[in-house]
Motif scaffolding. Structure first.
Motif, PDB file in Angstrom:
ATOM      1  N   ALA A 142     -29.937 -83.626 -85.633  1.00 43.39           N
ATOM      2  CA  ALA A 142     -31.236 -84.297 -85.343  1.00 43.39           C
ATOM      3  C   ALA A 142     -31.908 -83.205 -84.269  1.00 43.39           C
ATOM      4  CB  ALA A 142     -31.100 -85.700 -84.614  1.00 43.39           C
ATOM      5  N   PHE A 143     -31.242 -82.807 -83.359  1.00 44.36           N
ATOM      6  CA  PHE A 143     -31.914 -81.918 -82.361  1.00 44.36           C
ATOM      7  C   PHE A 143     -32.134 -80.644 -83.180  1.00 44.36           C
ATOM      8  CE2 PHE A 143     -30.503 -84.577 -78.716  1.00 44.36           C
ATOM      9  CZ  PHE A 143     -31.732 -84.768 -78.233  1.00 44.36           C
ATOM     10  N   GLU A 144     -31.368 -80.187 -84.056  1.00 44.91           N
ATOM     11  CA  GLU A 144     -31.656 -78.654 -84.700  1.00 44.91           C
ATOM     12  C   GLU A 144     -32.856 -78.993 -85.348  1.00 44.91           C
ATOM     13  OE1 GLU A 144     -28.156 -78.250 -87.010  1.00 44.91           O
ATOM     14  OE2 GLU A 144     -27.282 -76.578 -85.352  1.00 44.91           O
ATOM     15  N   ARG A 145     -33.089 -80.094 -85.936  1.00 45.54           N
ATOM     16  CA  ARG A 145     -34.448 -80.390 -86.987  1.00 45.54           C
ATOM     17  C   ARG A 145     -35.645 -80.520 -85.939  1.00 45.54           C
ATOM     18  NH1 ARG A 145     -37.450 -81.025 -90.461  1.00 45.54           N
ATOM     19  NH2 ARG A 145     -38.396 -82.719 -91.406  1.00 45.54           N
ATOM     20  N   MET A 146     -35.393 -81.104 -85.027  1.00 44.45           N
ATOM     21  CA  MET A 146     -36.805 -81.230 -83.991  1.00 44.45           C
ATOM     22  C   MET A 146     -36.931 -79.751 -83.533  1.00 44.45           C
ATOM     23  SD  MET A 146     -36.379 -84.913 -82.040  1.00 44.45           S
ATOM     24  CE  MET A 146     -34.841 -84.451 -81.187  1.00 44.45           C
ATOM     25  N   ARG A 147     -35.935 -78.974 -82.997  1.00 44.13           N
ATOM     26  CA  ARG A 147     -36.333 -77.724 -82.773  1.00 44.13           C
ATOM     27  C   ARG A 147     -36.934 -76.850 -83.794  1.00 44.13           C
ATOM     28  NH1 ARG A 147     -31.589 -75.927 -78.342  1.00 44.13           N
ATOM     29  NH2 ARG A 147     -32.011 -77.451 -76.631  1.00 44.13           N
ATOM     30  N   MET A 148     -36.563 -76.863 -84.922  1.00 44.17           N
ATOM     31  CA  MET A 148     -37.105 -76.241 -85.986  1.00 44.17           C
ATOM     32  C   MET A 148     -38.385 -76.592 -86.496  1.00 44.17           C
ATOM     33  SD  MET A 148     -35.367 -75.858 -90.019  1.00 44.17           S
ATOM     34  CE  MET A 148     -36.321 -77.625 -90.487  1.00 44.17           C
ATOM     35  N   VAL A 149     -38.865 -77.764 -86.201  1.00 47.34           N
ATOM     36  CA  VAL A 149     -40.125 -78.395 -86.419  1.00 47.34           C
ATOM     37  C   VAL A 149     -41.286 -77.951 -85.525  1.00 47.34           C
ATOM     38  CG1 VAL A 149     -41.601 -80.260 -86.792  1.00 47.34           C
ATOM     39  CG2 VAL A 149     -39.480 -80.308 -87.911  1.00 47.34           C
ATOM     40  N   ALA A 150     -40.476 -77.859 -84.028  1.00 48.16           N
ATOM     41  CA  ALA A 150     -41.598 -77.507 -83.113  1.00 48.16           C
ATOM     42  C   ALA A 150     -41.279 -75.967 -82.863  1.00 48.16           C
ATOM     43  CB  ALA A 150     -41.154 -77.960 -81.991  1.00 48.16           C
ATOM     44  N   LYS A 151     -40.511 -75.250 -83.614  1.00 49.22           N
ATOM     45  CA  LYS A 151     -40.440 -73.851 -83.633  1.00 49.22           C
ATOM     46  C   LYS A 151     -40.029 -73.244 -82.233  1.00 49.22           C
ATOM     47  CE  LYS A 151     -43.682 -73.006 -87.356  1.00 49.22           C
ATOM     48  NZ  LYS A 151     -45.002 -72.730 -87.676  1.00 49.22           N
ATOM     49  N   VAL A 152     -39.007 -74.121 -81.637  1.00 50.58           N
ATOM     50  CA  VAL A 152     -38.548 -73.753 -80.274  1.00 50.58           C
ATOM     51  C   VAL A 152     -36.967 -73.026 -80.578  1.00 50.58           C
ATOM     52  CG1 VAL A 152     -37.496 -74.717 -78.275  1.00 50.58           C
ATOM     53  CG2 VAL A 152     -39.384 -75.760 -79.457  1.00 50.58           C
ATOM     54  N   PRO A 153     -36.730 -72.077 -79.537  1.00 49.56           N
ATOM     55  CA  PRO A 153     -35.306 -71.352 -80.064  1.00 49.56           C
ATOM     56  C   PRO A 153     -34.333 -72.016 -79.886  1.00 49.56           C
ATOM     57  CG  PRO A 153     -36.541 -70.615 -77.814  1.00 49.56           C
ATOM     58  CD  PRO A 153     -37.507 -71.744 -78.560  1.00 49.56           C
ATOM     59  N   ALA A 154     -33.347 -72.019 -80.610  1.00 50.18           N
ATOM     60  CA  ALA A 154     -32.144 -72.821 -80.659  1.00 50.18           C
ATOM     61  C   ALA A 154     -30.986 -72.628 -79.502  1.00 50.18           C
ATOM     62  CB  ALA A 154     -31.381 -72.551 -81.906  1.00 50.18           C
ATOM     63  N   ALA A 155     -31.265 -71.591 -78.806  1.00 54.26           N
ATOM     64  CA  ALA A 155     -30.388 -71.243 -77.667  1.00 54.26           C
ATOM     65  C   ALA A 155     -30.575 -72.192 -76.404  1.00 54.26           C
ATOM     66  CB  ALA A 155     -30.306 -69.634 -77.617  1.00 54.26           C
ATOM     67  N   ALA A 156     -31.636 -72.787 -76.236  1.00 54.25           N
ATOM     68  CA  ALA A 156     -31.969 -73.340 -75.136  1.00 54.25           C
ATOM     69  C   ALA A 156     -31.040 -74.710 -74.832  1.00 54.25           C
ATOM     70  CB  ALA A 156     -33.302 -74.197 -74.886  1.00 54.25           C
ATOM     71  N   PRO A 157     -30.517 -74.939 -73.510  1.00 56.86           N
ATOM     72  CA  PRO A 157     -29.540 -75.683 -73.234  1.00 56.86           C
ATOM     73  C   PRO A 157     -29.984 -77.235 -73.514  1.00 56.86           C
ATOM     74  CG  PRO A 157     -30.236 -75.105 -71.338  1.00 56.86           C
ATOM     75  CD  PRO A 157     -30.903 -74.245 -72.429  1.00 56.86           C
ATOM     76  N   TYR A 158     -29.052 -78.335 -73.630  1.00 55.77           N
ATOM     77  CA  TYR A 158     -29.116 -79.526 -73.623  1.00 55.77           C
ATOM     78  C   TYR A 158     -28.791 -80.001 -72.330  1.00 55.77           C
ATOM     79  CZ  TYR A 158     -29.612 -79.151 -78.704  1.00 55.77           C
ATOM     80  OH  TYR A 158     -30.086 -78.694 -79.757  1.00 55.77           O
ATOM     81  N   ARG A 159     -29.345 -81.290 -71.818  1.00 56.75           N
ATOM     82  CA  ARG A 159     -29.092 -81.683 -70.298  1.00 56.75           C
ATOM     83  C   ARG A 159     -28.520 -82.951 -70.776  1.00 56.75           C
ATOM     84  NH1 ARG A 159     -32.944 -80.244 -66.519  1.00 56.75           N
ATOM     85  NH2 ARG A 159     -31.798 -78.452 -66.474  1.00 56.75           N
ATOM     86  N   LEU A 160     -27.096 -83.226 -70.203  1.00 57.12           N
ATOM     87  CA  LEU A 160     -26.523 -84.769 -70.531  1.00 57.12           C
ATOM     88  C   LEU A 160     -26.559 -85.118 -68.964  1.00 57.12           C
ATOM     89  CD1 LEU A 160     -24.768 -86.085 -72.455  1.00 57.12           C
ATOM     90  CD2 LEU A 160     -22.915 -84.721 -71.939  1.00 57.12           C
ATOM     91  N   ILE A 161     -26.996 -86.295 -69.070  1.00 58.20           N
ATOM     92  CA  ILE A 161     -27.063 -87.146 -67.559  1.00 58.20           C
ATOM     93  C   ILE A 161     -26.353 -88.560 -67.890  1.00 58.20           C
ATOM     94  CG2 ILE A 161     -28.623 -87.804 -65.873  1.00 58.20           C
ATOM     95  CD1 ILE A 161     -30.880 -86.209 -67.091  1.00 58.20           C
ATOM     96  N   GLN A 162     -25.417 -88.913 -66.620  1.00 56.52           N
ATOM     97  CA  GLN A 162     -25.100 -90.058 -66.505  1.00 56.52           C
ATOM     98  C   GLN A 162     -25.822 -90.632 -65.311  1.00 56.52           C
ATOM     99  OE1 GLN A 162     -21.041 -90.871 -66.292  1.00 56.52           O
ATOM    100  NE2 GLN A 162     -21.241 -92.810 -66.909  1.00 56.52           N
ATOM    101  N   TRP A 163     -26.303 -91.798 -65.412  1.00 54.82           N
ATOM    102  CA  TRP A 163     -27.055 -92.581 -64.448  1.00 54.82           C
ATOM    103  C   TRP A 163     -26.336 -93.669 -63.635  1.00 54.82           C
ATOM    104  CZ3 TRP A 163     -31.898 -90.567 -64.158  1.00 54.82           C
ATOM    105  CH2 TRP A 163     -32.416 -89.585 -65.226  1.00 54.82           C
ATOM    106  N   ALA A 209     -24.105 -87.662 -62.700  1.00 58.20           N
ATOM    107  CA  ALA A 209     -23.526 -86.593 -62.930  1.00 58.20           C
ATOM    108  C   ALA A 209     -24.487 -85.752 -64.224  1.00 58.20           C
ATOM    109  CB  ALA A 209     -22.277 -86.875 -63.672  1.00 58.20           C
ATOM    110  N   ILE A 210     -24.908 -84.538 -63.870  1.00 53.99           N
ATOM    111  CA  ILE A 210     -25.732 -83.642 -64.729  1.00 53.99           C
ATOM    112  C   ILE A 210     -24.955 -82.525 -65.143  1.00 53.99           C
ATOM    113  CG2 ILE A 210     -27.918 -82.462 -65.053  1.00 53.99           C
ATOM    114  CD1 ILE A 210     -28.986 -84.194 -62.412  1.00 53.99           C
ATOM    115  N   ARG A 211     -24.899 -82.272 -66.528  1.00 49.89           N
ATOM    116  CA  ARG A 211     -24.291 -80.799 -66.949  1.00 49.89           C
ATOM    117  C   ARG A 211     -25.262 -80.487 -68.001  1.00 49.89           C
ATOM    118  NH1 ARG A 211     -18.216 -80.898 -68.734  1.00 49.89           N
ATOM    119  NH2 ARG A 211     -17.769 -78.809 -67.494  1.00 49.89           N
ATOM    120  N   ASP A 212     -25.555 -79.250 -67.938  1.00 54.36           N
ATOM    121  CA  ASP A 212     -26.420 -78.373 -69.157  1.00 54.36           C
ATOM    122  C   ASP A 212     -25.204 -77.765 -70.002  1.00 54.36           C
ATOM    123  OD1 ASP A 212     -28.810 -79.084 -67.979  1.00 54.36           O
ATOM    124  OD2 ASP A 212     -28.894 -77.122 -67.077  1.00 54.36           O
ATOM    125  N   ILE A 213     -25.494 -78.305 -71.231  1.00 53.31           N
ATOM    126  CA  ILE A 213     -24.537 -77.924 -72.267  1.00 53.31           C
ATOM    127  C   ILE A 213     -25.288 -77.068 -73.379  1.00 53.31           C
ATOM    128  CG2 ILE A 213     -22.781 -79.630 -71.797  1.00 53.31           C
ATOM    129  CD1 ILE A 213     -23.997 -81.245 -74.085  1.00 53.31           C
TER     130      ILE A 213
END
Length: 164
Positions: free
Chosen positions: A102-123, A60-64
């Motif tokens: 944690a992800f907000e911090r990584m994005r801030m350090v990398a200067k990446v837009p905060a509006a990009a989705p996350y991908r949730l995957i069940q294997w 299962a994959i879902r972009d959130i």
């Protein structure tokens, strides 16, 4: 004017050897490095002692989208449909809320837009991972405990209870 070699300092040192680095330490270091290289080569060729993280194929994959508003409410939204999956009030959703920080911090350090989705995957193995599509980072959530992984696995469920 006489040179430094005639002042007596160097002439007193003739015939005396300086302190050498201990040979036992050099030999021990060489043996340790040889053993480490041999162990890595042995492990890679035979597979003995090597830990491999096998997840299989995605089930299962879902972009959130995970957002936080001014009232400190964390909202999880399906990135494709825009449907709100879950909302966590101020004192709820501890692991989801912590992961967002944690992800907000990584994005801030990398200067990446905060509006990009996350991908949730069940294997296939039941493992759940959360990937940041902007950074390319992936976290296997079982590392934080089964209950915390289950908090994100619940976000894969739709309102009807079926998986996407």
């Amino acid at each position: 004017m006489p040179s430094v070699s005639h002042l007596g300092y160097f002439s007193d040192r003739k015939g005396r050897r300086g302190k050498q680095f201990p040979r036992r330490i050099l030999i021990g270091t060489a043996l340790l490095l040889t053993f480490a290289v041999a162990a890595v080569v042995f492990g890679q060729t035979t597979g003995i002692g090597v830990i491999k993280h096998q997840t299989g194929a995605p089930v299962a994959i879902r972009d959130i989208l995970i957002t936080r508003d001014a009232a400190d409410i964390v909202t999880v939204t399906d990135a494709r449909s825009g449907v709100v999956i879950s909302a966590f009030e101020k004192d709820t959703g501890g692991f989801v809320r912590g992961s967002l920080r944690a992800f907000e911090r990584m994005r801030m350090v990398a200067k990446v837009p905060a509006a990009a989705p996350y991908r949730l995957i069940q294997w296939q193995t039941g493992a759940v991972s959360l990937s940041d599509t902007a950074l390319g980072e992936r976290i296997y959530l079982e590392a934080f405990g089964k209950d915390n992984a289950a908090a994100f696995a619940a976000l894969l469920e739709t309102r009807e209870g079926a998986r996407q």
